[in-house]
Design a protein around this motif. Structure first.
Motif, PDB file in Angstrom:
ATOM      1  N   PRO A 179       0.777  -1.095  -0.171  1.00 23.56           N
ATOM      2  CA  PRO A 179      -0.072  -0.072   0.148  1.00 23.56           C
ATOM      3  C   PRO A 179       1.054   1.343  -0.023  1.00 23.56           C
ATOM      4  N   GLN A 180       0.269   2.035  -0.813  1.00 27.39           N
ATOM      5  CA  GLN A 180       1.252   3.610  -1.110  1.00 27.39           C
ATOM      6  C   GLN A 180       1.173   4.432   0.496  1.00 27.39           C
ATOM      7  N   ASP A 181       0.220   4.249   1.009  1.00 27.03           N
ATOM      8  CA  ASP A 181       0.063   5.246   2.245  1.00 27.03           C
ATOM      9  C   ASP A 181       0.829   4.566   3.253  1.00 27.03           C
ATOM     10  N   LEU A 182       1.611   3.650   3.237  1.00 22.72           N
ATOM     11  CA  LEU A 182       2.409   3.079   4.717  1.00 22.72           C
ATOM     12  C   LEU A 182       3.501   3.893   4.628  1.00 22.72           C
ATOM     13  N   ASP A 183       4.113   3.993   6.051  1.00 23.13           N
ATOM     14  CA  ASP A 183       5.272   4.591   6.204  1.00 23.13           C
ATOM     15  C   ASP A 183       6.158   4.274   5.371  1.00 23.13           C
ATOM     16  N   PRO A 184       7.247   5.206   4.821  1.00 21.02           N
ATOM     17  CA  PRO A 184       8.245   4.775   3.718  1.00 21.02           C
ATOM     18  C   PRO A 184       9.102   3.712   4.419  1.00 21.02           C
ATOM     19  N   GLY A 185       9.472   3.653   5.700  1.00 27.56           N
ATOM     20  CA  GLY A 185      10.418   2.471   6.146  1.00 27.56           C
ATOM     21  C   GLY A 185       9.504   1.382   6.102  1.00 27.56           C
ATOM     22  N   ALA A 186       8.415   1.248   6.220  1.00 26.11           N
ATOM     23  CA  ALA A 186       7.548  -0.059   6.144  1.00 26.11           C
ATOM     24  C   ALA A 186       7.726  -0.398   4.881  1.00 26.11           C
ATOM     25  N   ARG A 187       7.412   0.255   4.054  1.00 24.78           N
ATOM     26  CA  ARG A 187       7.562  -0.119   2.598  1.00 24.78           C
ATOM     27  C   ARG A 187       8.835  -0.741   2.292  1.00 24.78           C
ATOM     28  N   LEU A 188       9.917  -0.036   2.746  1.00 22.69           N
ATOM     29  CA  LEU A 188      11.366  -0.686   2.303  1.00 22.69           C
ATOM     30  C   LEU A 188      11.307  -1.874   2.998  1.00 22.69           C
ATOM     31  N   LEU A 189      11.001  -2.082   4.453  1.00 21.06           N
ATOM     32  CA  LEU A 189      11.413  -3.545   4.902  1.00 21.06           C
ATOM     33  C   LEU A 189      10.556  -4.419   4.388  1.00 21.06           C
ATOM     34  N   MET A 190       8.977  -4.081   3.938  1.00 17.98           N
ATOM     35  CA  MET A 190       8.228  -5.225   3.278  1.00 17.98           C
ATOM     36  C   MET A 190       9.098  -5.542   1.939  1.00 17.98           C
TER      37      MET A 190
END
Ligand SMILES: C[S@@+](CC[C@H](N)C(=O)[O-])C[C@H]1O[C@@H](n2cnc3c(N)ncnc32)[C@H](O)[C@@H]1O
Length: 244
Positions: free
Chosen positions: A91-102
């Motif tokens: 999802p685009q609206d997640l925290d950028p750090g969470a997006r990287l981790l995932m």
């Protein structure tokens, strides 16, 4: 000793082989080429008195952003991150750090984050972003609150720090070409001089063709499968050490 946990499904990671390298003799581990930080994951986790401090450095902000997020975020928050179906994007609206981790758990092993969960995730679900990986990362997040991670080139690190330096650069030549910051941008003669100037214990990893230090054969390693290779590739791992 701690069980291996892969935080980032990172190409060239030492997460499965960290135990084969000399153990740290120092209370501080520094990884100047951090990537998936396999050595620190083996020796720097936990809450006991044998836990080491850990400093991670890497030139790739996608690597360090994922580590900074994991270090700063309570495990209970990681458990709230959404699960994905095969083919579904983060999802685009997640925290950028969470997006990287995932993004580092959407493929089996790679040098770049992905945005969509690949079909092979159904074959080995525990290796990919899913319930088990999310739970492991949540547990890990609570074990590495004492770590620090920075975007920086190796040569900008403070040199007066006495530590166990685990130096795992992109391997000289073809094997080190996959990274965003890869072997073609490294001056290995400069790196050799820099390695010699480190105080404390130094462990340098390389492949069989490297000639910038007098490397010695250390062990055989079966690497994780990648998108372009079927099955496991066996490679000879070389090391140069001082103070071990
Ligand atoms: C072989 S990988 C490290 C793997 C790591 N030991 C692990 O267990 O996953 C090498 C890393 O060096 C980083 N890198 C490349 N050039 C760099 C530089 N000049 N300074 C710092 N990091 C660099 C790359 O981004 C890559 O993450």
């Amino acid at each position: 000793m701690a069980r291996p946990v892969r935080a980032l499904n990172y190409y060239g990671s030492k997460v499965q082989s960290a135990h084969k390298y000399p153990a740290p003799r120092n209370a501080l581990i520094v990884e100047p080429f951090a990537g998936g930080a396999g050595y620190s994951l083996h020796y720097g986790r936990g809450k006991g008195s044998d836990r080491r401090d850990v400093l991670l450095f890497d030139l790739n902000p996608e690597v360090i952003g994922a580590w900074q997020y994991l270090i700063a975020t309570p495990g209970a928050e990681i458990l709230k991150l959404p699960l994905l179906r095969v083919g579904e994007g983060i999802p685009q609206d997640l925290d950028p750090g969470a997006r990287l981790l995932m993004g580092w758990s959407l493929m089996m092993c790679g040098a770049h984050t992905q945005s969509v969960l690949v079909p092979s995730a159904t074959r080995v679900p525990s290796s990919f972003w899913g319930e088990s990986k999310r739970r492991n990362l949540a547990d890990l997040a609570d074990e590495i609150k004492h770590w620090r991670a920075f975007v920086a080139p190796y040569w900008a690190l403070p040199h007066e720090v006495s530590a166990t330096w685990f130096v795992d650069p992109p391997y000289q030549g073809r094997a080190g070409k996959h990274y965003t910051h890869n072997s073609s941008s490294i001056d290995y003669a400069h790196l050799a001089a820099w390695v010699h100037s480190r105080p404390g214990q130094v462990i340098v990893c390389e492949g069989p063709d490297a000639d910038w230090l007098p490397f010695e054969r250390h062990h055989e390693h079966a690497s994780a499968p990648t998108a372009d290779v079927v099955g496991r590739r066996v490679s000879t791992e070389m090391i140069w050490t001082r103070g071990c």
